[in-house]
Scaffold this active site. Structure first.
Site, PDB file in Angstrom:
ATOM      1  N   PRO A   2       0.821  -1.210   0.000  1.00  0.00           N
ATOM      2  CA  PRO A   2       0.000   0.000   0.000  1.00  0.00           C
ATOM      3  C   PRO A   2       0.859   1.266   0.000  1.00  0.00           C
ATOM      4  O   PRO A   2       1.884   1.329   0.666  1.00  0.00           O
ATOM      5  CB  PRO A   2      -0.794  -0.126   1.308  1.00  0.00           C
ATOM      6  CG  PRO A   2      -0.784  -1.572   1.642  1.00  0.00           C
ATOM      7  CD  PRO A   2       0.520  -2.093   1.135  1.00  0.00           C
ATOM      8  N   GLU A   3       0.414   2.260  -0.767  1.00  0.00           N
ATOM      9  CA  GLU A   3       1.131   3.532  -0.796  1.00  0.00           C
ATOM     10  C   GLU A   3       0.531   4.475   0.239  1.00  0.00           C
ATOM     11  O   GLU A   3      -0.433   4.158   0.932  1.00  0.00           O
ATOM     12  CB  GLU A   3       1.101   4.099  -2.210  1.00  0.00           C
ATOM     13  CG  GLU A   3       1.688   3.111  -3.216  1.00  0.00           C
ATOM     14  CD  GLU A   3       2.161   3.722  -4.516  1.00  0.00           C
ATOM     15  OE1 GLU A   3       2.462   4.922  -4.554  1.00  0.00           O
ATOM     16  OE2 GLU A   3       2.258   2.969  -5.512  1.00  0.00           O
ATOM     17  N   LYS A  52       4.337   5.205   4.997  1.00  0.00           N
ATOM     18  CA  LYS A  52       3.639   3.923   4.945  1.00  0.00           C
ATOM     19  C   LYS A  52       3.457   3.310   6.330  1.00  0.00           C
ATOM     20  O   LYS A  52       3.182   2.111   6.450  1.00  0.00           O
ATOM     21  CB  LYS A  52       4.399   2.963   4.027  1.00  0.00           C
ATOM     22  CG  LYS A  52       4.511   3.487   2.590  1.00  0.00           C
ATOM     23  CD  LYS A  52       5.265   2.529   1.704  1.00  0.00           C
ATOM     24  CE  LYS A  52       5.391   3.087   0.284  1.00  0.00           C
ATOM     25  NZ  LYS A  52       6.075   2.160  -0.640  1.00  0.00           N
ATOM     26  N   ARG A 251      12.431  -3.061  -8.160  1.00  0.00           N
ATOM     27  CA  ARG A 251      11.060  -2.729  -8.537  1.00  0.00           C
ATOM     28  C   ARG A 251      11.011  -2.329 -10.008  1.00  0.00           C
ATOM     29  O   ARG A 251      11.952  -1.744 -10.540  1.00  0.00           O
ATOM     30  CB  ARG A 251      10.522  -1.572  -7.672  1.00  0.00           C
ATOM     31  CG  ARG A 251      10.523  -1.848  -6.183  1.00  0.00           C
ATOM     32  CD  ARG A 251       9.593  -2.979  -5.790  1.00  0.00           C
ATOM     33  NE  ARG A 251       8.209  -2.702  -6.122  1.00  0.00           N
ATOM     34  CZ  ARG A 251       7.378  -2.021  -5.336  1.00  0.00           C
ATOM     35  NH1 ARG A 251       7.808  -1.522  -4.175  1.00  0.00           N
ATOM     36  NH2 ARG A 251       6.129  -1.823  -5.692  1.00  0.00           N
TER      37      ARG A 251
END
Length: 267
Positions: A2-3, A52, A251
């Site tokens: 989740p951002e 986060k 990523r």
């Protein structure tokens, strides 16, 4: 993972649901039982997000720190509470609602000093009113690290994940491999202000939408309104060139080679 907008929405929901209430706390899974017992019967004072990280403040100087990681979920539901399903690390329950936490990377009790240490090591969060973007700029302007990596470094800028990283760089025409020291101050401040607006929109609508209103007619009816994220091999919405991908610090990167030209060694 989740951002930052997801954590802000969760903090706001917990704040609205439990702040001021005396709650029951338990750990049906058992892994948080000792700490849950310390929270049981105490009042929730508030909740906030930092990047986060989720922070829930209880009376008595106790602070619940949660990092959802890749698989964590914290669901808030109205009472009556149903029997726990699955591996519930923590359940918080008031007379009107309950919240179940499953699968977090971190769930622990902290002191105010530990919270202060977290805030000191995190970069500025575009969703926090106390954020100072110049703290991030001072790191970026001196770094030869690609801007695509710096935006994901939570010690540089907190709360930005892979989706916002890809989309914000596209919106500002910056190649993800451009060195931080080759980003101009004005470019960064425009990027920061755009993040402030986009992430606040994410909090409001509950998902990441990054396509400018004038470009929405270009988005396929069944597609999410994104420019490049997870659109490898597809045509760029604006110029028609093929969206490319690569891997940086583990990523995936996404960018358009025409709208985000490669850095050639001059600023």
């Amino acid at each position: 993972m989740p951002e930052g907008h997801t954590l802000r929405r969760l903090a706001d929901e917990l704040q609205a649901t439990f702040a001021g209430d005396v709650v029951r706390a338990s750990s049906p899974q058992g892994r948080f039982a000792e700490s849950a017992a310390l929270l049981d019967g105490s009042r929730v004072l508030g909740a906030e997000a930092a990047g986060k990280h989720l922070l829930v403040d209880f009376e008595g100087g106790r602070l619940l720190h949660v990092h959802l990681g890749l698989y964590g979920k914290f669901l808030v539901l109205p009472t009556p509470a149903t029997p726990p399903v699955g591996q519930v690390r923590l359940r918080i329950e008031s007379q009107t609602a309950f919240a179940d936490l499953r699968g977090p990377t971190a769930c622990e009790l902290w002191t105010p000093a530990q919270e202060a240490e977290l805030l000191a090591r995190l970069g500025p969060d575009p969703l926090r009113t106390d954020a100072d973007p110049m703290r991030a700029w001072q790191r970026i302007r001196r770094s030869a690290t690609p801007i695509g990596a710096l935006l994901m470094d939570q010690s540089v800028l907190a709360g930005v994940g892979n989706v916002y990283r890809a989309e914000i760089l596209f919106r500002h025409g910056l190649h993800p491999l451009r060195p931080g020291l080759a980003v101009r101050r004005g470019q960064f401040l425009e990027l920061w202000q755009d993040l402030v607006v986009l992430m606040a929109d994410g909090v409001r609508v509950g998902r990441i939408e990054t396509v400018r209103p004038e470009h929405l007619p270009l988005v396929a009816e069944d597609a999410l309104p994104r420019y490049v994220y997870r659109r490898t091999g597809e045509a760029c919405l604006l110029c028609g060139r093929t969206v490319l991908t690569d891997v940086l610090v583990g990523r995936n990167l996404y960018w358009c080679p025409r709208c985000q030209p490669a850095y050639r060694g001059t600023r």
